[in-house]
Design a protein around this motif. Sequence first.
Motif, PDB file in Angstrom:
ATOM      1  N   ALA A 122       0.825  -1.208   0.000  1.00 21.89           N
ATOM      2  CA  ALA A 122       0.000   0.000   0.000  1.00 21.89           C
ATOM      3  C   ALA A 122       0.856   1.253   0.000  1.00 21.89           C
ATOM      4  N   GLY A 123       1.957   1.248   0.778  1.00 21.65           N
ATOM      5  CA  GLY A 123       2.809   2.426   0.838  1.00 21.65           C
ATOM      6  C   GLY A 123       3.504   2.693  -0.482  1.00 21.65           C
ATOM      7  N   LEU A 124       3.968   1.669  -1.164  1.00 17.15           N
ATOM      8  CA  LEU A 124       4.634   1.842  -2.454  1.00 17.15           C
ATOM      9  C   LEU A 124       3.680   2.401  -3.501  1.00 17.15           C
ATOM     10  N   LEU A 125       2.469   1.878  -3.529  1.00 18.76           N
ATOM     11  CA  LEU A 125       1.495   2.373  -4.507  1.00 18.76           C
ATOM     12  C   LEU A 125       1.120   3.830  -4.231  1.00 18.76           C
ATOM     13  N   ALA A 126       1.000   4.179  -2.968  1.00 11.74           N
ATOM     14  CA  ALA A 126       0.590   5.537  -2.616  1.00 11.74           C
ATOM     15  C   ALA A 126       1.630   6.564  -3.046  1.00 11.74           C
ATOM     16  N   ARG A 127       2.908   6.183  -3.128  1.00 13.12           N
ATOM     17  CA  ARG A 127       3.967   7.121  -3.493  1.00 13.12           C
ATOM     18  C   ARG A 127       4.373   7.012  -4.959  1.00 13.12           C
ATOM     19  N   SER A 128       3.709   6.166  -5.717  1.00 10.00           N
ATOM     20  CA  SER A 128       4.106   5.933  -7.106  1.00 10.00           C
ATOM     21  C   SER A 128       3.235   6.721  -8.075  1.00 10.00           C
ATOM     22  N   ALA A 130       1.358   5.484 -10.052  1.00  5.56           N
ATOM     23  CA  ALA A 130       0.119   4.719 -10.206  1.00  5.56           C
ATOM     24  C   ALA A 130      -0.864   4.969  -9.077  1.00  5.56           C
ATOM     25  N   ALA A 131      -0.557   5.928  -8.179  1.00  4.18           N
ATOM     26  CA  ALA A 131      -1.427   6.159  -7.021  1.00  4.18           C
ATOM     27  C   ALA A 131      -2.848   6.510  -7.439  1.00  4.18           C
ATOM     28  N   GLN A 132      -2.997   7.228  -8.545  1.00  2.00           N
ATOM     29  CA  GLN A 132      -4.320   7.669  -8.987  1.00  2.00           C
ATOM     30  C   GLN A 132      -4.903   6.779 -10.083  1.00  2.00           C
ATOM     31  N   PRO A 229      -3.475  -7.749  -3.724  1.00  2.00           N
ATOM     32  CA  PRO A 229      -4.469  -8.009  -4.773  1.00  2.00           C
ATOM     33  C   PRO A 229      -4.669  -6.843  -5.720  1.00  2.00           C
ATOM     34  N   ASP A 230      -4.288  -5.634  -5.297  1.00  2.00           N
ATOM     35  CA  ASP A 230      -4.535  -4.462  -6.133  1.00  2.00           C
ATOM     36  C   ASP A 230      -3.537  -4.382  -7.274  1.00  2.00           C
ATOM     37  N   ILE A 231      -4.061  -4.302  -8.499  1.00  2.00           N
ATOM     38  CA  ILE A 231      -3.249  -4.052  -9.689  1.00  2.00           C
ATOM     39  C   ILE A 231      -3.766  -2.764 -10.295  1.00  2.00           C
ATOM     40  N   ARG A 232      -2.894  -1.771 -10.397  1.00  2.00           N
ATOM     41  CA  ARG A 232      -3.315  -0.459 -10.881  1.00  2.00           C
ATOM     42  C   ARG A 232      -3.170  -0.403 -12.402  1.00  2.00           C
ATOM     43  N   VAL A 233      -4.184   0.222 -13.057  1.00  2.00           N
ATOM     44  CA  VAL A 233      -4.243   0.198 -14.520  1.00  2.00           C
ATOM     45  C   VAL A 233      -4.631   1.580 -15.041  1.00  2.00           C
ATOM     46  N   ARG A 356       5.630  13.310  -7.291  1.00  2.00           N
ATOM     47  CA  ARG A 356       5.114  14.599  -6.838  1.00  2.00           C
ATOM     48  C   ARG A 356       4.198  15.247  -7.866  1.00  2.00           C
ATOM     49  N   THR A 357       4.219  14.744  -9.117  1.00  2.55           N
ATOM     50  CA  THR A 357       3.369  15.301 -10.159  1.00  2.55           C
ATOM     51  C   THR A 357       1.969  14.708 -10.045  1.00  2.55           C
ATOM     52  N   PRO A 358       0.957  15.529  -9.747  1.00  2.00           N
ATOM     53  CA  PRO A 358      -0.398  14.962  -9.606  1.00  2.00           C
ATOM     54  C   PRO A 358      -0.910  14.429 -10.928  1.00  2.00           C
ATOM     55  N   ALA A 359      -1.672  13.372 -10.859  1.00  2.00           N
ATOM     56  CA  ALA A 359      -2.256  12.789 -12.065  1.00  2.00           C
ATOM     57  C   ALA A 359      -3.421  13.628 -12.531  1.00  2.00           C
ATOM     58  N   ARG A 360      -3.640  13.656 -13.848  1.00  2.00           N
ATOM     59  CA  ARG A 360      -4.779  14.367 -14.391  1.00  2.00           C
ATOM     60  C   ARG A 360      -6.069  13.669 -13.994  1.00  2.00           C
ATOM     61  N   ALA A 361      -7.167  14.423 -14.078  1.00  2.00           N
ATOM     62  CA  ALA A 361      -8.459  13.864 -13.646  1.00  2.00           C
ATOM     63  C   ALA A 361      -8.836  12.661 -14.473  1.00  2.00           C
ATOM     64  N   ASP A 362      -8.561  12.714 -15.800  1.00  2.00           N
ATOM     65  CA  ASP A 362      -8.950  11.579 -16.632  1.00  2.00           C
ATOM     66  C   ASP A 362      -8.077  10.382 -16.364  1.00  2.00           C
TER      67      ASP A 362
END
Length: 375
Positions: A122-128, A130-132, A229-233, A356-362
């Motif tokens: 969870a911590g790795l995904l939150a800082r990657s 792929a967080a969004q 179990p979470d795979i981010r796409v 640190r770059t926020p992901a776009r809404a889409d």
Amino acid sequence: MADRGEPPEGPPENAPGGGEDEYRSLVFDESFVRAARLKEFSAEERMEEHAPAVRSLPPRSLRAGSRAVIALVLLIALAFGTAVYMGFRHPYTAPVGRRAEPLRSTVVPLAPRDAVPGGTAAGLLARSPAAQFAIGAAGINLPAIRGTDHFSDSEVAAALTTVKDYLAASSLDPDVLTGHAVRPVEILLDPDQTAQFNRSMSRPDDDGQHAATGWLVRFDPAKVALAGPDIRVRGTLSYTETGSDTLEVVSDHTFTYTLRPATPGPQRAGGASLFTVRRELHFRFDREDLRLHRLELRTSYVQAGPQACPTDTTGALRPLLAGQRALSHGPAGTDPYATGRPTAAVCGTLAVSSPRTPARADQGSGAPPAAPSRP
């Protein structure tokens, strides 16, 4: 007194023979009269000796049946003539049967610059980056669906849905990822590609046609297991018509997994690491494929890391886990999270986008950033 045989009023006037009846001498006794009886012939007896006055008609049911047969013959002739006419006048040519082409695939390992970071899944995904990203199949969104010149809305939707099912089976199914199953992927392929697929699974080869990792995402189950179990796409789907009987779909998606060592025994807390796979796949459909919910995979371009560079990735991907380093690197700056055309290379260096770059809404919703292509 009048003579016998004369009427009471006397003989008629102006009778021939001077009033003498010429038949006067004829006498019909009682026996003659009884013998001269009139006989009335029956209708059957009269029919035997005389031709019927009018022509007899067939029964009503037979006449009705004859009319129905004639009408049916005329209807069949009209339908046949219409079919022949439309065959000459139809604006589209009949589809020509063809065989699916062999898959051409390229798998590029991406080596990390430094040691692979470790931590909790969870911590790795939150800082990657792929967080969004969306989780699982929710990140494989269909574009706006509009019919083409020769394919209806429903046919385009069928093609896109089949591609989504293929991506989910080949990139998200835990049994496929760990090498325990291939059937969920195989059943979606055109039968002409089945032999190539089975050869790639049983005897993978780095010949551009028989890499198992060109068809699906697979990790070496003896070394790697899923840490969560979470795979981010995130990614896009687009489609275009390339002929009156051919529809092509292009998918470009990035998948982020959390992995851990597969060997049993005590594990350090926070021993998980991230692994990223970018897959650009080109699919082709004919009308038979659309009807049977199957597809033809034409080309597959895969970038995956962190891995050693070079390394054999034909049978399975071989991730570097937390704390491990690559001994060599390829061209710098290869980012599997980037969009746009991937750079072809034998090996690349993993460059992770800044968290640190926020992901776009889409991107956060998993929606494709661009509209689908149309002819």
